[in-house]
Design a protein around this motif. Sequence first.
Motif, PDB file in Angstrom:
ATOM      1  N   LEU A 251       0.838  -1.186   0.000  1.00 10.62           N
ATOM      2  CA  LEU A 251       0.000   0.000   0.000  1.00 10.62           C
ATOM      3  C   LEU A 251       0.875   1.238   0.000  1.00 10.62           C
ATOM      4  O   LEU A 251       0.650   2.222   0.463  1.00 10.62           O
TER       5      LEU A 251
ATOM      6  N   GLY B  40      -0.192   7.708  15.180  1.00 11.46           N
ATOM      7  CA  GLY B  40      -0.571   8.297  13.890  1.00 11.46           C
ATOM      8  C   GLY B  40       0.438   9.295  13.345  1.00 11.46           C
ATOM      9  O   GLY B  40       0.178   9.954  12.339  1.00 11.46           O
ATOM     10  N   LYS B  43       5.281   6.899  11.999  1.00 10.95           N
ATOM     11  CA  LYS B  43       6.459   6.050  12.249  1.00 10.95           C
ATOM     12  C   LYS B  43       6.375   4.749  11.462  1.00 10.95           C
ATOM     13  O   LYS B  43       7.311   4.368  10.749  1.00 10.95           O
ATOM     14  N   THR B  45       4.478   4.099   8.948  1.00 10.46           N
ATOM     15  CA  THR B  45       4.471   4.393   7.513  1.00 10.46           C
ATOM     16  C   THR B  45       5.897   4.530   6.995  1.00 10.46           C
ATOM     17  O   THR B  45       6.243   3.979   5.940  1.00 10.46           O
ATOM     18  N   GLU B 159       7.936  -0.859  17.763  1.00 13.31           N
ATOM     19  CA  GLU B 159       7.345  -1.142  19.077  1.00 13.31           C
ATOM     20  C   GLU B 159       7.479  -2.610  19.483  1.00 13.31           C
ATOM     21  O   GLU B 159       6.479  -3.287  19.744  1.00 13.31           O
TER      22      GLU B 159
HETATM   23  N1  LIG Z   1      -3.025   1.539   4.986  1.00 12.41           N
HETATM   24  C1  LIG Z   1      -3.454   2.740   5.387  1.00 12.41           C
HETATM   25  N2  LIG Z   1      -4.581   3.253   4.864  1.00 12.41           N
HETATM   26  C2  LIG Z   1      -5.032   4.461   5.238  1.00 12.41           C
HETATM   27  N3  LIG Z   1      -4.430   5.248   6.148  1.00 12.41           N
HETATM   28  C3  LIG Z   1      -3.305   4.795   6.719  1.00 12.41           C
HETATM   29  C4  LIG Z   1      -2.754   3.517   6.369  1.00 12.41           C
HETATM   30  N4  LIG Z   1      -1.638   3.335   7.091  1.00 12.41           N
HETATM   31  C5  LIG Z   1      -1.486   4.430   7.854  1.00 12.41           C
HETATM   32  N5  LIG Z   1      -2.489   5.319   7.636  1.00 12.41           N
HETATM   33  C6  LIG Z   1      -2.628   6.650   8.272  1.00 12.41           C
HETATM   34  O1  LIG Z   1      -1.363   7.277   8.230  1.00 12.41           O
HETATM   35  C7  LIG Z   1      -1.112   7.967   9.440  1.00 12.41           C
HETATM   36  C8  LIG Z   1       0.196   7.474  10.034  1.00 12.41           C
HETATM   37  O2  LIG Z   1       0.021   6.147  10.521  1.00 12.41           O
HETATM   38  P1  LIG Z   1       1.199   5.292  11.126  1.00 12.41           P
HETATM   39  O3  LIG Z   1       0.699   3.913  11.277  1.00 12.41           O
HETATM   40  O4  LIG Z   1       2.420   5.496  10.322  1.00 12.41           O
HETATM   41  O5  LIG Z   1       1.392   5.963  12.556  1.00 12.41           O
HETATM   42  P2  LIG Z   1       2.378   5.545  13.743  1.00 12.41           P
HETATM   43  O6  LIG Z   1       3.264   6.725  13.986  1.00 12.41           O
HETATM   44  O7  LIG Z   1       3.032   4.266  13.444  1.00 12.41           O
HETATM   45  O8  LIG Z   1       1.358   5.395  14.946  1.00 12.41           O
HETATM   46  P3  LIG Z   1       1.342   4.350  16.176  1.00 12.41           P
HETATM   47  O9  LIG Z   1       2.202   4.922  17.228  1.00 12.41           O
HETATM   48  O10 LIG Z   1      -0.093   4.366  16.572  1.00 12.41           O
HETATM   49  O11 LIG Z   1       1.801   3.032  15.669  1.00 12.41           O
HETATM   50  C9  LIG Z   1      -2.315   7.734  10.326  1.00 12.41           C
HETATM   51  O12 LIG Z   1      -3.159   8.858  10.205  1.00 12.41           O
HETATM   52  C10 LIG Z   1      -2.974   6.516   9.730  1.00 12.41           C
HETATM   53  O13 LIG Z   1      -4.358   6.557   9.933  1.00 12.41           O
END
Ligand SMILES: Nc1ncnc2c1ncn2[C@@H]1O[C@H](COP(=O)(O)OP(=O)(O)OP(=O)(O)O)[C@@H](O)[C@H]1O
Lengths: 251, 298
Positions: A251, B40, B43, B45, B159
């Motif tokens: 994705l 969100g 990280k 991503t 994590e």
């Molecule tokens: N496959 C996806 N489809 C749609 N939105 C996504 C997808 N993956 C991530 N997002 C959005 O991208 C943003 C970043 O998400 P991400 O998972 O990278 O956060 P994170 O820093 O890892 O958070 P956490 O500490 O909760 O793990 C968020 O707003 C999330 O909703």
Amino acid sequence: MLSFQTLFYKEALRVQKVAFQTLLAPVLTALLYLLIFSHVLEQHVEVYPGVRYTAFLIPGLVMMAVLQNAFANSSSSLIQSKITGNIVFVLLAPIAYWEFFLAYTLASVARGLVVGVGVYLAALWFAQPPMQFPLWVVLFALLGSALLGSLGVVAGIWSEKFDQLAGFQNFIIMPLTFLSGVFYSIHSLPAFWQSLSRYNPFFYMIDGFRYGFFGVSDISPWFSLAVVSGCLLVLAGFTLALLKSGYKLRL
Amino acid sequence: MLPAVDVRQAHKRYGSVHALDGVDLSVGQGEFFGLLGPNGAGKTTLINLLAGLAIPDGGQLSILGCDVVKQYRASRRLLGVVPQELVFDPFFSVRETLRLQSGYFGLRRNDAWIDEVMHHLDLTDKADTNMRRLSGGMKRRVLVAQALVHKPPVIVLDEPTAGVDVELRQSLWRFIRQLNRDGHTVLLTTHYLEEAEALCGRIAMLKQGRIVALDSTQNLLNSVAGFRVRLKLAGGLPAALLPQVIEQEDDGCLLALPSYQALEQVLAQLREASVAVHEMALQQADLEDVFLQVVGRA
Ligand SMILES: Nc1ncnc2c1ncn2[C@@H]1O[C@H](COP(=O)(O)OP(=O)(O)OP(=O)(O)O)[C@@H](O)[C@H]1O
Ligand SMILES: [Mg+2]
């Protein structure tokens, strides 16, 4: 190449671990069809002169089992991996998209062939169709299962939920197999359905496969071979492009 | 020397969400690097882009000089990722899982290393147990082991200690630290800030897809007010002290102190307002303060 081998091996191991459901159950289903249809129709139908209906039915049922199981294998493995999330292990690894394609498709071919052989051997107990041209039999079984295995990869990648995959199976695979002449020769159909059948690739797979047994077919096996090979090439190309693009996987 | 991880202007959008909004980051070989940020922040991503689990909308990312899109096979060989989600394949045992993972990476006879990894992660007696029968923490260990089967020079842990007991957390960090000492680069995300403070030499903080702080852990700690004081008071806090508040609870508050001298002023103000002090505790600033300041402000 070891990545491909491992992925193929993993798929095969998965099938073995649930062999009851993936190998035995489909053989049983095919035998039930055979039992019921041959019981009901044996006295009334003679499709090819001098061939008992039960014997006529066997190659079609074998091929139907091959095709359905090839499709089920790649599609259900992929959707399970996607839903449980463990597809990530494959996606993280340095596996080329074509290795991915080959592993899932060939595992489907393997499962299709194993189930097909199982159905064939069990069916011999009811009737013994001749096998005039074993090479044609093997060729169509290989091409057909590869085609459906590849289609299963597409369906597994496209579906996000189990019911979407079930829809694919119920509204595309099932009608096409049932309307392909497993249970009859298309010559016994009304003209309209006969000409419609000619647009169904499954018809060519079944007809060509059956030619290998009886040396008789609705159409020239060479033509069927061309149609099935052509479909396989187009679908494989499409599947490879899909995998290369990462559609719905990366994705 | 090539950077272990190099990210230039990485962009990633999910519909209207700008999950990564122009991230630049370079992690040197042998570093223990922390990636922090609220839920969100982006990280995972960023990790997904590095691992090829997601395709960037813009920018370049590379692992030890290998572009993650153009040279995806080479870059994936150099990278070991522990995903955030607790995923497993219910068909296989622990050993089967690790052997399959080795095979995906093109390693045929890897049992010696698999045994060593299982030993360090305390999985040896679970080797032949089906994945389904493992507890959550044990599944997490298998995820770590899977990321390490090919001895990747760059290890990314998203994590890894979520839902893991104290004992494993310690043995996991001992193992990862040892790998780091042996030259492996480690990139870590965690919500346990003490963990990041203790382990990471440098830290980046992400917020809404942008890097809002990037420095050595020591510099980040030095950048915030040196101390803080936790107070429990008989009455309300005098208005003059409000700008110093970091946290306010029902029965107390936490104030930032730039220096020890500032404490005198706080006490003087309380005396002036006739507010009695029930409890007082002085604390050294930690990463949490940095985090709250940087992430709260930016
Ligand atoms: N496959 C996806 N489809 C749609 N939105 C996504 C997808 N993956 C991530 N997002 C959005 O991208 C943003 C970043 O998400 P991400 O998972 O990278 O956060 P994170 O820093 O890892 O958070 P956490 O500490 O909760 O793990 C968020 O707003 C999330 O909703
Ligand atoms: Mg995350």
